[in-house]
Design a protein around this motif. Structure first.
Motif, short mmCIF file in Angstrom:
data_model
loop_
_atom_site.label_atom_id
_atom_site.label_comp_id
_atom_site.label_asym_id
_atom_site.label_seq_id
_atom_site.Cartn_x
_atom_site.Cartn_y
_atom_site.Cartn_z
N ALA A 73 -1.45 2.97 15.63
CA ALA A 73 -1.51 4.27 14.96
C ALA A 73 -1.34 5.40 15.98
O ALA A 73 -0.59 6.36 15.73
N TYR A 107 6.66 1.82 10.59
CA TYR A 107 6.38 1.94 9.16
C TYR A 107 7.09 0.84 8.39
O TYR A 107 8.24 0.50 8.70
N ALA A 139 3.22 7.61 1.33
CA ALA A 139 2.13 8.52 1.70
C ALA A 139 1.59 9.16 0.44
O ALA A 139 2.34 9.60 -0.42
N MET A 158 -6.32 11.78 8.71
CA MET A 158 -5.40 10.81 8.16
C MET A 158 -6.03 9.41 8.14
O MET A 158 -6.73 9.03 9.08
N VAL A 172 -4.72 5.40 7.38
CA VAL A 172 -3.54 4.56 7.19
C VAL A 172 -3.97 3.12 6.94
O VAL A 172 -4.99 2.66 7.45
N ILE A 189 2.55 0.71 9.55
CA ILE A 189 1.86 1.52 8.55
C ILE A 189 2.56 1.34 7.21
O ILE A 189 3.77 1.58 7.08
N GLN A 210 -0.43 5.82 3.68
CA GLN A 210 -1.12 6.90 4.40
C GLN A 210 -1.73 7.86 3.40
O GLN A 210 -1.13 8.18 2.39
N GLY A 231 -3.56 11.65 3.73
CA GLY A 231 -3.80 12.69 4.72
C GLY A 231 -4.20 14.01 4.11
O GLY A 231 -3.92 14.28 2.95
#
Length: 153
Positions: free
Chosen positions: A7, A27, A33, A116, A118, A125, A128, A130
């Motif tokens: 991360a 990713y 996200a 954040m 994840v 990742i 996510q 955030g």
């Protein structure tokens, strides 16, 4: 390498250095996200930004770097448990790049808190969540007036 290390490295390579061609290293292809519905568009991205997949990430990073070429995220606290990693960061940048709406590059800088979480899958990742203090960014860059509701600061 731990999930926390990955991360941190993702932040440095993708978000700080802007090496968008390396997104697949960090990713998953089906990355998603879950960002809040933004009401202050400090990057000037037309429409609501799509934070899905490699192309969505590439577009977001490219837009942010075009507004603030020195955009930087500095993890202050990184905690992992199982497949989850939580980070508290201080993000900074200077509006020397492209105009945002009616706001020409101001040369003004910002510093804002970013939190954040994840979820990691296979060392990359996958999801996510955030929350970035976009209001603070917009105030510091002169895009909006400070709110009367702000009592401290």
């Amino acid at each position: 390498m731990t999930n926390e290390d990955i991360a941190r490295q993702t932040i440095e390579v993708i978000w700080c250095r802007g090496e968008v061609d390396r997104i697949p290293e960090f990713y998953t292809e089906d990355f998603h996200a879950h960002q809040p519905n933004i009401r202050l568009n400090w990057t000037g991205v037309p429409g609501r930004p799509t934070w899905v997949g490699h192309e969505g990430l590439r577009n977001i990073v490219t837009w942010i770097k075009s507004v603030c070429p020195d955009y930087h995220e500095a993890p202050q606290l990184v905690v992992g448990s199982g497949d989850m990693v939580a980070m508290r960061m201080i993000n900074t940048g200077t509006h020397t790049g492209r105009a945002v709406g009616r706001f020409q590059p101001s040369g003004k800088s910002f510093e804002a808190v970013d939190t954040m979480f994840v979820r990691m899958v296979g060392g990359r990742i996958a999801e996510q969540w955030g929350l970035f203090d976009q209001h603070a960014v917009c105030v510091q860059l002169g895009f909006v007036e400070p709110s009367e509701l702000v009592i401290y600061g």
